[in-house]
Scaffold this motif. Structure first.
Motif, PDB file in Angstrom:
ATOM      1  N   GLU A   1      39.375  54.642  38.974  1.00  0.00           N
ATOM      2  CA  GLU A   1      40.257  54.093  37.944  1.00  0.00           C
ATOM      3  C   GLU A   1      40.576  52.621  38.209  1.00  0.00           C
ATOM      4  N   GLN A   2      40.606  52.242  39.477  1.00  0.00           N
ATOM      5  CA  GLN A   2      40.990  50.880  39.864  1.00  0.00           C
ATOM      6  C   GLN A   2      39.772  50.036  40.248  1.00  0.00           C
ATOM      7  N   VAL A   3      38.703  50.125  39.459  1.00  0.00           N
ATOM      8  CA  VAL A   3      37.482  49.407  39.788  1.00  0.00           C
ATOM      9  C   VAL A   3      37.712  47.895  39.836  1.00  0.00           C
ATOM     10  N   VAL A   4      38.375  47.346  38.818  1.00  0.00           N
ATOM     11  CA  VAL A   4      38.572  45.896  38.754  1.00  0.00           C
ATOM     12  C   VAL A   4      39.440  45.388  39.908  1.00  0.00           C
ATOM     13  N   PRO A   5      40.591  45.998  40.197  1.00  0.00           N
ATOM     14  CA  PRO A   5      41.370  45.539  41.353  1.00  0.00           C
ATOM     15  C   PRO A   5      40.605  45.658  42.673  1.00  0.00           C
TER      16      PRO A   5
ATOM     17  N   ALA B   1      37.421  39.044  34.367  1.00  0.00           N
ATOM     18  CA  ALA B   1      38.655  39.670  34.857  1.00  0.00           C
ATOM     19  C   ALA B   1      39.081  39.107  36.207  1.00  0.00           C
ATOM     20  N   VAL B   2      38.111  38.784  37.066  1.00  0.00           N
ATOM     21  CA  VAL B   2      38.446  38.297  38.411  1.00  0.00           C
ATOM     22  C   VAL B   2      38.144  36.811  38.587  1.00  0.00           C
ATOM     23  N   ASN B   3      37.692  36.165  37.479  1.00  0.00           N
ATOM     24  CA  ASN B   3      37.377  34.730  37.495  1.00  0.00           C
ATOM     25  C   ASN B   3      36.404  34.384  38.628  1.00  0.00           C
ATOM     26  N   ALA B   4      35.295  35.115  38.671  1.00  0.00           N
ATOM     27  CA  ALA B   4      34.325  34.932  39.754  1.00  0.00           C
ATOM     28  C   ALA B   4      33.090  34.191  39.264  1.00  0.00           C
ATOM     29  N   PRO B   5      32.546  33.278  40.082  1.00  0.00           N
ATOM     30  CA  PRO B   5      31.268  32.652  39.726  1.00  0.00           C
ATOM     31  C   PRO B   5      30.127  33.669  39.811  1.00  0.00           C
ATOM     32  N   ILE B   6      29.016  33.331  39.180  1.00  0.00           N
ATOM     33  CA  ILE B   6      27.894  34.267  39.058  1.00  0.00           C
ATOM     34  C   ILE B   6      26.638  33.675  39.674  1.00  0.00           C
ATOM     35  N   MET B   7      25.977  34.478  40.512  1.00  0.00           N
ATOM     36  CA  MET B   7      24.682  34.099  41.089  1.00  0.00           C
ATOM     37  C   MET B   7      23.582  34.905  40.386  1.00  0.00           C
TER      38      MET B   7
ATOM     39  N   ALA C   1      37.306  45.474  43.043  1.00  0.00           N
ATOM     40  CA  ALA C   1      36.303  44.412  43.052  1.00  0.00           C
ATOM     41  C   ALA C   1      36.955  43.055  43.307  1.00  0.00           C
ATOM     42  N   SER C   2      38.110  42.831  42.693  1.00  0.00           N
ATOM     43  CA  SER C   2      38.824  41.579  42.896  1.00  0.00           C
ATOM     44  C   SER C   2      39.186  41.377  44.356  1.00  0.00           C
ATOM     45  N   ALA C   3      39.646  42.443  45.009  1.00  0.00           N
ATOM     46  CA  ALA C   3      40.014  42.360  46.429  1.00  0.00           C
ATOM     47  C   ALA C   3      38.788  42.033  47.284  1.00  0.00           C
ATOM     48  N   LYS C   4      37.642  42.628  46.930  1.00  0.00           N
ATOM     49  CA  LYS C   4      36.400  42.366  47.678  1.00  0.00           C
ATOM     50  C   LYS C   4      35.996  40.901  47.538  1.00  0.00           C
ATOM     51  N   LEU C   5      36.056  40.381  46.310  1.00  0.00           N
ATOM     52  CA  LEU C   5      35.654  38.997  46.060  1.00  0.00           C
ATOM     53  C   LEU C   5      36.595  38.016  46.760  1.00  0.00           C
ATOM     54  N   LYS C   6      37.904  38.302  46.730  1.00  0.00           N
ATOM     55  CA  LYS C   6      38.867  37.429  47.391  1.00  0.00           C
ATOM     56  C   LYS C   6      38.680  37.444  48.907  1.00  0.00           C
TER      57      LYS C   6
ATOM     58  N   LYS D   1      24.700  44.678  28.727  1.00  0.00           N
ATOM     59  CA  LYS D   1      25.971  45.267  28.339  1.00  0.00           C
ATOM     60  C   LYS D   1      27.098  44.372  28.859  1.00  0.00           C
ATOM     61  N   ARG D   2      28.334  44.718  28.533  1.00  0.00           N
ATOM     62  CA  ARG D   2      29.445  43.820  28.827  1.00  0.00           C
ATOM     63  C   ARG D   2      30.058  44.025  30.211  1.00  0.00           C
ATOM     64  N   GLY D   3      29.585  44.993  30.971  1.00  0.00           N
ATOM     65  CA  GLY D   3      30.213  45.318  32.246  1.00  0.00           C
ATOM     66  C   GLY D   3      30.297  44.147  33.207  1.00  0.00           C
ATOM     67  N   ALA D   4      29.188  43.452  33.414  1.00  0.00           N
ATOM     68  CA  ALA D   4      29.160  42.328  34.357  1.00  0.00           C
ATOM     69  C   ALA D   4      30.052  41.197  33.867  1.00  0.00           C
ATOM     70  N   ALA D   5      30.009  40.900  32.563  1.00  0.00           N
ATOM     71  CA  ALA D   5      30.839  39.838  31.999  1.00  0.00           C
ATOM     72  C   ALA D   5      32.314  40.198  32.099  1.00  0.00           C
ATOM     73  N   ASN D   6      32.650  41.452  31.803  1.00  0.00           N
ATOM     74  CA  ASN D   6      34.034  41.893  31.919  1.00  0.00           C
ATOM     75  C   ASN D   6      34.563  41.692  33.330  1.00  0.00           C
ATOM     76  N   MET D   7      33.740  42.070  34.309  1.00  0.00           N
ATOM     77  CA  MET D   7      34.150  41.950  35.704  1.00  0.00           C
ATOM     78  C   MET D   7      34.322  40.484  36.093  1.00  0.00           C
ATOM     79  N   ALA D   8      33.365  39.641  35.714  1.00  0.00           N
ATOM     80  CA  ALA D   8      33.422  38.223  36.079  1.00  0.00           C
ATOM     81  C   ALA D   8      34.647  37.548  35.485  1.00  0.00           C
TER      82      ALA D   8
END
Length: 269
Positions: free
Chosen positions: A139-143, A182-188, A145-150, A173-180
């Motif tokens: 349920e808390q996928v975004v938080p 949501a956590v304001n992460a750069p993309i490789m 992922a955000s913690a991992k990126l930080k 699909k929108r999954g990768a864009a939603n994640m990026a």
């Protein structure tokens, strides 16, 4: 005709050996880390480093074995991904069954999303949990992922969600864009080419063309969100805008690669 039959038999046999050894290795690692998980004096961080190293080396050994048997060929040009600052999302197109194996073979610092069947399995569950991977059904996928990126980790996502279809058309699909967003992460971005196409959706694990497909992995430059979308827009519009940008980015990249390949062939003639 007899030679072709013998060659096909060799392919099936060596592919079976490769996949069997890969599965056996995963089982052994799973048992080892299942026994290791309750040991209190080894820190979770140390266990994560160990298990990711094992996963990396296991994937590298697997593709080297397949190359030795003549089942695949590969070329990596991913220096920009290896040298990029930590804390970004790695995206890639998904033409074949072994794309994640190839990516883990060249980068041992990737954090992956895993299916519930893998997460809940007695053996593989211990491995992915100690590796610090993320269950895609949480349920808390975004938080998470955000913690991992930080924390400086890099997260792997396939925007297509599944392997590219036979028509070879990219459909993000929108999954990768939603994640990026949501956590304001750069993309490789990483481009995976497989020629001729093999191990695609619907193919058997032993359906490998003669001589083996040639895989190439090429990483681009790190992309900041502000370079490709209007970050002042409402989040839903940012999701759509980024998905469209990334899809066009890969379409143009694939077209340029194909054009360069055609030009090279023409110059050889």
């Amino acid at each position: 005709m007899r030679f072709l039959r013998i060659r096909k038999l060799w392919q099936v046999l060596t592919a079976a050996i490769s996949y069997f050894l890969f599965g056996l290795g995963a089982l052994v690692v799973g048992i080892f880390f299942r026994l290791l998980s309750p040991i209190p004096f080894i820190s979770p961080k140390t266990k994560q480093i160990w298990i990711r190293w094992c996963i990396h080396k296991g994937c590298l050994t697997f593709i080297r074995l397949m190359r030795l048997f003549g089942l695949i060929r590969y070329r990596f040009d991913v220096e920009s991904m290896i040298k990029a600052q930590p804390g970004h999302i790695v995206i890639a197109n998904h033409p074949s069954l072994i794309d994640v194996v190839l990516l883990l073979a060249v980068n041992k610092k990737l954090c992956c999303f895993v299916k519930s069947a893998v997460w809940d399995n007695f053996f593989t569950g211990a491995v992915v949990k100690l590796a610090g991977f993320i269950p895609n059904h949480a349920e808390q996928v975004v938080p998470m992922a955000s913690a991992k990126l930080k924390a400086g980790e890099n997260i792997l996502i396939f925007p297509e969600g599944t392997r590219t279809k036979d028509d070879n058309i990219i459909r993000f699909k929108r999954g990768a864009a939603n994640m990026a967003v949501a956590v304001n992460a750069p993309i490789m971005p990483v481009l995976i080419n497989c020629y001729p196409r093999a191990l695609k959706k619907g193919d058997k694990w032993y359906d490998i063309p003669a001589g083996g497909p040639a895989f190439s992995l090429t990483s681009g430059r790190l992309i900041a969100l502000s370079e490709c979308i209007d970050v002042t827009l409402p989040k839903p519009r940012q999701y759509r805008q980024l998905t469209q940008f990334l899809q066009h980015y890969y379409e143009n990249w694939l077209e340029a690669e194909q054009s360069a390949k055609s030009t090279a062939i023409e110059n050889m003639q």
